[in-house]
Write a protein that holds these residues in place. Structure first.
Motif, PDB file in Angstrom:
ATOM      1  N   ALA A 171     -10.693   6.380   7.529  1.00  0.00           N
ATOM      2  CA  ALA A 171     -11.678   6.141   6.463  1.00  0.00           C
ATOM      3  C   ALA A 171     -11.458   7.097   5.296  1.00  0.00           C
ATOM      4  O   ALA A 171     -11.530   6.697   4.127  1.00  0.00           O
ATOM      5  N   ARG A 172     -11.175   8.372   5.603  1.00  0.00           N
ATOM      6  CA  ARG A 172     -10.937   9.348   4.531  1.00  0.00           C
ATOM      7  C   ARG A 172      -9.703   8.965   3.726  1.00  0.00           C
ATOM      8  O   ARG A 172      -9.688   9.059   2.494  1.00  0.00           O
ATOM      9  N   ALA A 173      -8.660   8.510   4.425  1.00  0.00           N
ATOM     10  CA  ALA A 173      -7.438   8.087   3.734  1.00  0.00           C
ATOM     11  C   ALA A 173      -7.709   6.865   2.860  1.00  0.00           C
ATOM     12  O   ALA A 173      -7.240   6.785   1.715  1.00  0.00           O
ATOM     13  N   SER A 174      -8.475   5.910   3.376  1.00  0.00           N
ATOM     14  CA  SER A 174      -8.792   4.690   2.624  1.00  0.00           C
ATOM     15  C   SER A 174      -9.600   5.001   1.374  1.00  0.00           C
ATOM     16  O   SER A 174      -9.311   4.488   0.284  1.00  0.00           O
ATOM     17  N   ASP A 175     -10.621   5.828   1.517  1.00  0.00           N
ATOM     18  CA  ASP A 175     -11.472   6.176   0.377  1.00  0.00           C
ATOM     19  C   ASP A 175     -10.662   6.895  -0.696  1.00  0.00           C
ATOM     20  O   ASP A 175     -10.811   6.626  -1.900  1.00  0.00           O
ATOM     21  N   THR A 176      -9.802   7.806  -0.278  1.00  0.00           N
ATOM     22  CA  THR A 176      -8.973   8.550  -1.229  1.00  0.00           C
ATOM     23  C   THR A 176      -7.995   7.616  -1.932  1.00  0.00           C
ATOM     24  O   THR A 176      -7.804   7.702  -3.154  1.00  0.00           O
ATOM     25  N   ALA A 177      -7.383   6.716  -1.171  1.00  0.00           N
ATOM     26  CA  ALA A 177      -6.430   5.764  -1.756  1.00  0.00           C
ATOM     27  C   ALA A 177      -7.115   4.863  -2.775  1.00  0.00           C
ATOM     28  O   ALA A 177      -6.563   4.578  -3.847  1.00  0.00           O
ATOM     29  N   VAL A 184       8.597   1.463  28.313  1.00  0.00           N
ATOM     30  CA  VAL A 184      10.047   1.694  28.237  1.00  0.00           C
ATOM     31  C   VAL A 184      10.184   3.007  27.466  1.00  0.00           C
ATOM     32  O   VAL A 184       9.948   3.036  26.253  1.00  0.00           O
ATOM     33  N   ALA A 185      10.520   4.074  28.155  1.00  0.00           N
ATOM     34  CA  ALA A 185      10.448   5.424  27.599  1.00  0.00           C
ATOM     35  C   ALA A 185      11.143   5.533  26.246  1.00  0.00           C
ATOM     36  O   ALA A 185      12.306   5.169  26.105  1.00  0.00           O
ATOM     37  N   GLY A 186      10.388   6.008  25.258  1.00  0.00           N
ATOM     38  CA  GLY A 186      10.947   6.246  23.940  1.00  0.00           C
ATOM     39  C   GLY A 186      11.006   5.034  23.027  1.00  0.00           C
ATOM     40  O   GLY A 186      11.363   5.160  21.859  1.00  0.00           O
ATOM     41  N   SER A 187      10.660   3.853  23.549  1.00  0.00           N
ATOM     42  CA  SER A 187      10.733   2.637  22.732  1.00  0.00           C
ATOM     43  C   SER A 187       9.448   2.496  21.928  1.00  0.00           C
ATOM     44  O   SER A 187       8.547   1.719  22.276  1.00  0.00           O
ATOM     45  N   THR A 188       9.379   3.236  20.837  1.00  0.00           N
ATOM     46  CA  THR A 188       8.131   3.308  20.073  1.00  0.00           C
ATOM     47  C   THR A 188       7.869   2.080  19.216  1.00  0.00           C
ATOM     48  O   THR A 188       6.876   2.032  18.484  1.00  0.00           O
ATOM     49  N   ARG A 189       8.752   1.083  19.274  1.00  0.00           N
ATOM     50  CA  ARG A 189       8.432  -0.188  18.621  1.00  0.00           C
ATOM     51  C   ARG A 189       7.323  -0.901  19.387  1.00  0.00           C
ATOM     52  O   ARG A 189       6.782  -1.897  18.899  1.00  0.00           O
ATOM     53  N   MET A 190       6.974  -0.391  20.564  1.00  0.00           N
ATOM     54  CA  MET A 190       5.973  -1.033  21.412  1.00  0.00           C
ATOM     55  C   MET A 190       4.575  -0.474  21.136  1.00  0.00           C
ATOM     56  O   MET A 190       3.969  -0.788  20.128  1.00  0.00           O
ATOM     57  N   GLY A 191       4.066   0.391  22.003  1.00  0.00           N
ATOM     58  CA  GLY A 191       2.710   0.880  21.830  1.00  0.00           C
ATOM     59  C   GLY A 191       2.483   1.645  20.546  1.00  0.00           C
ATOM     60  O   GLY A 191       1.486   1.429  19.848  1.00  0.00           O
ATOM     61  N   ALA A 192       3.389   2.555  20.211  1.00  0.00           N
ATOM     62  CA  ALA A 192       3.218   3.366  18.997  1.00  0.00           C
ATOM     63  C   ALA A 192       3.164   2.488  17.757  1.00  0.00           C
ATOM     64  O   ALA A 192       2.301   2.664  16.883  1.00  0.00           O
ATOM     65  N   ALA A 193       4.084   1.524  17.652  1.00  0.00           N
ATOM     66  CA  ALA A 193       4.120   0.646  16.485  1.00  0.00           C
ATOM     67  C   ALA A 193       2.887  -0.254  16.431  1.00  0.00           C
ATOM     68  O   ALA A 193       2.350  -0.525  15.345  1.00  0.00           O
ATOM     69  N   THR A 194       2.427  -0.723  17.590  1.00  0.00           N
ATOM     70  CA  THR A 194       1.213  -1.538  17.623  1.00  0.00           C
ATOM     71  C   THR A 194       0.030  -0.762  17.066  1.00  0.00           C
ATOM     72  O   THR A 194      -0.734  -1.264  16.231  1.00  0.00           O
ATOM     73  N   ALA A 195      -0.128   0.481  17.507  1.00  0.00           N
ATOM     74  CA  ALA A 195      -1.234   1.309  17.015  1.00  0.00           C
ATOM     75  C   ALA A 195      -1.102   1.558  15.520  1.00  0.00           C
ATOM     76  O   ALA A 195      -2.092   1.520  14.779  1.00  0.00           O
ATOM     77  N   GLN A 196       0.118   1.805  15.053  1.00  0.00           N
ATOM     78  CA  GLN A 196       0.333   2.014  13.623  1.00  0.00           C
ATOM     79  C   GLN A 196      -0.041   0.778  12.819  1.00  0.00           C
ATOM     80  O   GLN A 196      -0.689   0.871  11.764  1.00  0.00           O
ATOM     81  N   LYS A 197       0.367  -0.390  13.301  1.00  0.00           N
ATOM     82  CA  LYS A 197       0.060  -1.637  12.607  1.00  0.00           C
ATOM     83  C   LYS A 197      -1.451  -1.851  12.514  1.00  0.00           C
ATOM     84  O   LYS A 197      -1.987  -2.204  11.447  1.00  0.00           O
ATOM     85  N   VAL A 198      -2.145  -1.624  13.611  1.00  0.00           N
ATOM     86  CA  VAL A 198      -3.597  -1.787  13.617  1.00  0.00           C
ATOM     87  C   VAL A 198      -4.245  -0.797  12.652  1.00  0.00           C
ATOM     88  O   VAL A 198      -5.124  -1.155  11.848  1.00  0.00           O
ATOM     89  N   ALA A 199      -3.818   0.460  12.708  1.00  0.00           N
ATOM     90  CA  ALA A 199      -4.397   1.484  11.833  1.00  0.00           C
ATOM     91  C   ALA A 199      -4.130   1.172  10.363  1.00  0.00           C
ATOM     92  O   ALA A 199      -5.008   1.360   9.513  1.00  0.00           O
ATOM     93  N   ASN A 245      -3.621  -1.848   9.065  1.00  0.00           N
ATOM     94  CA  ASN A 245      -4.487  -2.981   8.709  1.00  0.00           C
ATOM     95  C   ASN A 245      -5.878  -2.485   8.335  1.00  0.00           C
ATOM     96  O   ASN A 245      -6.477  -2.914   7.339  1.00  0.00           O
ATOM     97  N   MET A 246      -6.395  -1.575   9.146  1.00  0.00           N
ATOM     98  CA  MET A 246      -7.731  -1.048   8.908  1.00  0.00           C
ATOM     99  C   MET A 246      -7.765  -0.226   7.620  1.00  0.00           C
ATOM    100  O   MET A 246      -8.699  -0.345   6.814  1.00  0.00           O
ATOM    101  N   PHE A 247      -6.746   0.594   7.422  1.00  0.00           N
ATOM    102  CA  PHE A 247      -6.647   1.414   6.214  1.00  0.00           C
ATOM    103  C   PHE A 247      -6.668   0.547   4.956  1.00  0.00           C
ATOM    104  O   PHE A 247      -7.446   0.793   4.025  1.00  0.00           O
TER     105      PHE A 247
END
Length: 293
Positions: free
Chosen positions: A47-53, A187-202, A204-206
Motif C-alpha cells: 500500500a505504501r508503495a502504491s500510494d507513493t507511486a 523444485v529447489a531454486g526454481s523461483t519461477r514457481m512460488g516466488a514468481a507467483t507471489a510477485q505477480k500477485v503483489a 497486480n495489487m500494487f
C-alpha cells in the motif's frame, strides 16, 4: 556462504519423482496457494508503495520496473499492462529487463550477473530524484537488480525492493522493502514457481491500488482504459453506459465526442459539454466521484 530460503529443500519434495501425477500436481497446487498467502503480511508495504507511486505519476514523474529472469518477466508483465488498462503513459513507466528484448526470445542466465548492463539500462531509463523504481529479485541478491537499486539510491530515486528471501540484501538498499516470504520451492531454486507467483500477485495489487489512487478505477471499472482494439472499444462503451446510466447508443456517441476518452465520455453522457468535462476532470485530479453527484 549463507543459503537463501529460495534455494532450500522443500519438505514435500523428498521422493516427489516417484509419486503419481495427481499427488505431484496436488503438491504443486498447495505450494502455489501457500505462495499467494505469503503476500498477505506485505499489505502495508504494498500500500505504501502504491500510494507513493500514484503521487509520483500524478505530478508527471516516472515509476520504473527492473528485474532479471522470472522476476523480470513478472515486472515486465505489470509494466506493459499499465498503458492499455489504466492509460498510464509508457514513457512514465520505463522497463529495465536484464538482457533486453533478446532475453524475451531466449532467457540468458548470464544477463542477471551483468551489473554494467544494469548501469546502462538505468541510465537509459532516465530516472531522476523523486522518481521510483520497483526492483524485483527472488533471492534478493541478483547482481543486475542490486546494481539498479544502488544506482537509483545514488540518484535519489525511491527504491521499492521486492524479494522472496528473508534478510535479502536488496532490502538494505530499499526505501520501501517488500518481503514475500515464499520459502523453499518444491523444485529447489526454481523461483519461477512460488516466488514468481507471489510477485505477480503483489504486482497486480500494487498497480491496481495505484490506479485507484489516481482515479483510474471507479466502481471496479477501468475508466482510463485505452480502447485500441475492437474488444476494448466495446468495453469502453459498456463502461460509459453503466456508469452514466445511459443507452449503448448514447454511450457510443459520447465516446465519439470525446475521441475515446472514457472518463470524459461518462460526463458528456450525463449532460456536460466535452470541453467542460475536460476542465472538470482536471480540477478533480482525474477522479470521477466528485463530479457524478
Amino acid at each position: 556462504m549463507v543459503e537463501r530460503s529460495t534455494e532450500a529443500r522443500h519438505s514435500a519434495s523428498l521422493g516427489l519423482h516417484r509419486r503419481s501425477a495427481d499427488v505431484i500436481l496436488a503438491a504443486l497446487l498447495d505450494a502455489q496457494r501457500a505462495a499467494v498467502e505469503s503476500v498477505r503480511p506485505a499489505f502495508a508495504d504494498i500500500a505504501r508503495a502504491s500510494d507513493t507511486a500514484a503521487e509520483i505519476l500524478a505530478r508527471g514523474g516516472k515509476v520504473g520496473y527492473a528485474g532479471a529472469g522470472s522476476s523480470g518477466l513478472m515486472a515486465l508483465a505489470d509494466c506493459l499492462e499499465l498503458a492499455g488498462t489504466f492509460g498510464v503513459a509508457p514513457e512514465q513507466t520505463p522497463m529495465m529487463f536484464a538482457g533486453g528484448a533478446e532475453s524475451l526470445i531466449r532467457l540468458r542466465g548470464s544477463a542477471e550477473d551483468d551489473a554494467a548492463m544494469a548501469q546502462a539500462d538505468f541510465h537509459a531509463a532516465d530516472l531522476s530524484t523523486g522518481d521510483m523504481v520497483i526492483v524485483l529479485t527472488a533471492s534478493g541478491t541478483t547482481p543486475y537488480a542490486m546494481a539498479i537499486a544502488e544506482a537509483a539510491r545514488a540518484r535519489g530515486v525511491v527504491v521499492v525492493g521486492m524479494a522472496n528471501a528473508t534478510e535479502a540484501p536488496l532490502h538494505l538498499y530499499s526505501d520501501i522493502p517488500i518481503l514475500l516470504d515464499t520459502g523453499a520451492e518444491l523444485v529447489a531454486g526454481s523461483t519461477r514457481m512460488g516466488a514468481a507467483t507471489a510477485q505477480k500477485v503483489a504486482l497486480n495489487m500494487f498497480s491496481v491500488l495505484m490506479a485507484v489512487r489516481l482515479g483510474h478505477v471507479h466502481d471496479g471499472y477501468m475508466v482510463n482504459v485505452i480502447a485500441d482494439n475492437a474488444k476494448l472499444v466495446r468495453r469502453a462503451a459498456r463502461i460509459v453506459s453503466e456508469i452514466a446510466e445511459v443507452s449503448a447508443d448514447m454511450a457510443e456517441a459520447a465516446l465519439i465526442a470525446t475521441k475515446g476518452a472514457v472518463k470524459q465520455a461518462i460526463l458528456v453522457a450525463r449532460g456536460m459539454e466535452p470541453e467542460r468535462a475536460q476542465v472538470a476532470l482536471a480540477e478533480s485530479d482525474g477522479h470521477l466521484e466528485p463530479l457524478l453527484g
